[in-house]
Scaffold this motif. Structure first.
Motif, PDB file in Angstrom:
ATOM      1  N   GLU A 198       0.827  -1.209   0.000  1.00 12.86           N
ATOM      2  CA  GLU A 198       0.000   0.000   0.000  1.00 12.86           C
ATOM      3  C   GLU A 198       0.860   1.257   0.000  1.00 12.86           C
ATOM      4  O   GLU A 198       0.545   2.230  -0.687  1.00 12.86           O
ATOM      5  N   ALA A 199       1.955   1.218   0.777  1.00 14.93           N
ATOM      6  CA  ALA A 199       2.835   2.385   0.814  1.00 14.93           C
ATOM      7  C   ALA A 199       3.430   2.619  -0.574  1.00 14.93           C
ATOM      8  O   ALA A 199       3.546   3.759  -1.031  1.00 14.93           O
ATOM      9  N   ALA A 200       3.794   1.541  -1.260  1.00 13.53           N
ATOM     10  CA  ALA A 200       4.362   1.669  -2.600  1.00 13.53           C
ATOM     11  C   ALA A 200       3.316   2.243  -3.553  1.00 13.53           C
ATOM     12  O   ALA A 200       3.603   3.145  -4.345  1.00 13.53           O
ATOM     13  N   GLN A 201       2.100   1.740  -3.453  1.00 11.30           N
ATOM     14  CA  GLN A 201       1.038   2.260  -4.324  1.00 11.30           C
ATOM     15  C   GLN A 201       0.752   3.715  -4.025  1.00 11.30           C
ATOM     16  O   GLN A 201       0.493   4.512  -4.918  1.00 11.30           O
ATOM     17  N   ALA A 202       0.807   4.057  -2.729  1.00 12.01           N
ATOM     18  CA  ALA A 202       0.469   5.423  -2.334  1.00 12.01           C
ATOM     19  C   ALA A 202       1.449   6.438  -2.917  1.00 12.01           C
ATOM     20  O   ALA A 202       1.088   7.595  -3.106  1.00 12.01           O
ATOM     21  N   ILE A 203       2.701   6.021  -3.185  1.00 14.37           N
ATOM     22  CA  ILE A 203       3.596   6.979  -3.838  1.00 14.37           C
ATOM     23  C   ILE A 203       3.544   6.809  -5.357  1.00 14.37           C
ATOM     24  O   ILE A 203       4.440   7.256  -6.074  1.00 14.37           O
ATOM     25  N   GLY A 204       2.502   6.150  -5.843  1.00 12.42           N
ATOM     26  CA  GLY A 204       2.255   6.121  -7.277  1.00 12.42           C
ATOM     27  C   GLY A 204       2.963   5.015  -8.030  1.00 12.42           C
ATOM     28  O   GLY A 204       3.000   5.023  -9.255  1.00 12.42           O
ATOM     29  N   MET A 205       3.536   4.054  -7.319  1.00 14.52           N
ATOM     30  CA  MET A 205       4.192   2.945  -8.023  1.00 14.52           C
ATOM     31  C   MET A 205       3.137   2.011  -8.589  1.00 14.52           C
ATOM     32  O   MET A 205       2.123   1.747  -7.960  1.00 14.52           O
TER      33      MET A 205
END
Ligand SMILES: Nc1ncnc2c1ncn2[C@@H]1O[C@H](COP(=O)(O)OP(=O)(O)OP(=O)(O)O)[C@@H](O)[C@H]1O
Ligand SMILES: [Mg+2]
Lengths: 303, 272
Positions: A198-205
């Protein structure tokens, strides 16, 4: 103070005595004292036992019917070295195949796409469900099913010419290894906290970048010890390929002792070489574990 | 300010300046459970909105809907003039492909309750990873910017530490820097201090206060009523998946109109 009187005092303190009297703490600096090494009796006994057993084994083998000088002489024979090389490169090639297939298969199993998921499950089902010797034999005898193989419009060839012992071994061991490695990789993926994704997705990855940069590197830490296990198993599994004519270490040792009849001496040559290869692999594994263990504190000693 | 305090009013007419985040009757279901019902919240550019409410009232869920970690089931969410998660063609609704979703997500920066730093990377790498992988910045430029951001949150001397060697407050400040590195238009904070020891709360709130002062648009789910009172332009009180009351921070907290808000504020202040 004896145990009984201590216990009695704790349970029924004498109401007439004042607070427990303590000496003022004397001036002591432990760094100025002579340290007494604790005697580890258990450890010493164990070492003594091990030394005894080793001495006994050495004596038995030294006096037994083995001509160790023959073993030594054969260690670096060209035939043997060729076999060692065969085992090493085949293990590496199959492991690379196994890891690539394993990662792809593990990711497919975690995919939201049911088609990919079921392809992965089917693949694992077949290759883990049949003995690897059987798979090697099937690949090697593929010509019986398909005498010719080819791509329409490009050309075709006789299967016996295509599926050499080397190709059959690569396919047999590599595909089998992929099925096992995928489970190891999957366990690693499952060990990574959901919040990381989720953290990775949250920075747009995107999905693939998250997997490559965030999830897989963390999974590696968990995956490397069992993967090392798999690799070591594979080194020894290459000996199975001798039945379809691949010249691995065991096969070349056998070739030699069929000629000179020094069976045990040459088997010892093979044992020594397998140990050398596996030792080198274990050292490499420790290095990888350190590399991927950065940033993690483990509660238990890991080496 | 007071005029657009009540939810009913924001429902009926959008404020004059187009808000950067706009939830219109947002509904979210988990199976049969309604986590959000008719949530309408507008956030103007540069505004700081705090969301308060009892546990399980849907505060986290609402934030997760804004940056699409969850997909909404009713109503609509708008972010920077775009419909969140979908493309509308007449009456037809097309779910956005992953690449588009990732692009929309970049408009928001999310700070999680449990930090969620990448444990295998140093603080510096945590911050520079997004710019390099997502924005395509050169490693050198991203590193330089990451260093500046870490300095800005007071961690200039911790750039090479791994998360496990940082205190909770330092980890959360790193996480804030990581989110800022993507140059988001809106920062979303989900109880950023509730996993911290009391003495570490202040340093994180100080960083957030600075951000607010610099004009960052922020939506902050928090139990820190003092912070809300001081920094928030508006406070939204949620309960059982609904917005019960919204208003300017002082008005809502000093003279709440709804009984549920009063009860909640009383229970929270009595706990302290
Ligand atoms: N993935 C999920 N599946 C099912 N139910 C969920 C899920 N996520 C949240 N919920 C439910 O939705 C409701 C709202 O949850 P949410 O986490 O948004 O509350 P919250 O206001 O953030 O609470 P807290 O202050 O405790 O963090 C809760 O009742 C929760 O159990
Ligand atoms: Mg929450």
């Amino acid at each position: 103070m004896s145990l009984t009187s201590g216990a009695a005092a704790a349970i029924a303190p004498n109401p007439h005595s004042g607070p427990a009297r303590r000496e003022a703490a004397p001036e002591v600096d432990i760094s100025k004292m002579i340290q007494v090494r604790p005697r580890r009796w258990g450890r010493m006994t164990a070492v003594a036992l091990i030394v005894l057993i080793l001495a006994w084994l050495t004596k038995a083998f030294a006096e037994g019917n083995i001509a160790w000088d023959v073993t030594g002489d054969h260690m670096f024979w060209p035939t043997i070295l060729k076999g060692v090389w065969g085992t090493i490169w085949m293990s590496i090639a199959c492991m690379i195949m196994g890891i690539v297939i394993g990662v792809v298969c593990a990711v497919m199993r975690g995919s939201p796409n049911p088609v990919l998921r079921w392809v992965a499950i089917g693949y694992q089902w077949f290759f883990r469900g049949t003995p690897v010797v059987l798979q090697l034999l099937i690949w090697f005898n593929l010509a019986l099913v398909f005498p010719y193989m080819g791509v329409p419009g490009i050309g075709s060839a006789r299967t016996v010419d295509l599926i050499t012992p080397i190709v059959a071994t690569l396919l047999g061991l590599g595909l089998n290894q992929g099925a096992y490695t995928s489970e190891v990789v999957r366990a690693g993926l499952l060990s990574v906290d959901r919040g990381q994704f989720e953290a990775a997705q949250a920075i747009g990855m995107g999905y693939w970048t998250s997997l490559r940069r965030i999830i897989l590197p963390q999974a590696m830490r968990v995956v490397i010890p069992p993967l090392g296990n798999e690799f070591i198993g594979l080194v020894k599994m290459t000996s199975l390929a001798s039945i379809i004519g691949f010249s691995d270490l065991l096969r070349s040792v056998q070739d030699v002792y069929y000629l000179n009849a020094r069976v045990i001496e040459l088997l010892m040559v093979a044992a020594a070489w397998y140990l050398v290869v596996v030792t080198i692999l274990s050292i490499g594994q420790s290095a990888l574990e350190r590399r991927f263990g950065r940033g993690f504190a483990s509660g238990v000693r890991t080496e | 300010m007071n005029a657009r305090g009540m939810t009913a009013m924001t429902d009926a007419a959008a404020p004059a300046a187009a808000p950067i985040v706009s939830g219109r009757k947002v509904g979210k279901l988990f199976g049969d459970f309604r986590a959000l019902t008719d949530v309408s919240i507008d956030v103007a550019e540069g505004e700081v909105v705090c969301i308060i409410g009892p546990s399980g009232s849907g505060k986290t869920t609402f934030l997760r809907c804004i940056n699409q970690l969850e997909r909404i089931d009713n109503g609509a969410l708008w972010l920077d003039g775009e419909l969140v998660g979908f493309r509308l063609e007449g009456e037809r609704l097309h779910p956005l492909p992953d690449g588009e979703i990732a692009r929309q997500r970049r408009k928001t920066g999310m700070v999680f309750q449990r930090f969620n730093l990448f444990p295998h990377m140093t603080a510096l790498q945590n911050v520079s990873e997004g710019p390099v992988q997502v924005l395509g910045e050169s490693r050198a430029k991203a590193t330089e910017r990451a260093r500046a951001l870490l300095t800005r949150v007071g961690l200039g001397d911790k750039t090479d530490s791994f998360p496990k060697d940082l205190s909770g407050g330092q980890q959360q400040r790193t996480a804030i820097a990581r989110a800022l590195a993507m140059n988001p238009k809106v920062m979303l904070f989900d109880e950023p201090t509730s996993a911290l020891d009391p003495e570490l709360v202040g340093e994180v709130l100080a960083v957030m206060r600075d951000l607010a002062r610099e004009g960052m648009t922020m939506i902050v789910v928090t139990h820190e009523l003092g912070f809300a009172r001081e920094v928030a332009d508006r406070v939204v009180f949620m309960d059982q998946g609904r917005v019960v009351e919204t208003g300017p921070a002082h008005a809502l907290m000093d003279t709440p109109q709804e009984k549920r808000t009063r009860d909640f504020l009383r229970s929270v202040t009595h706990k302290d």
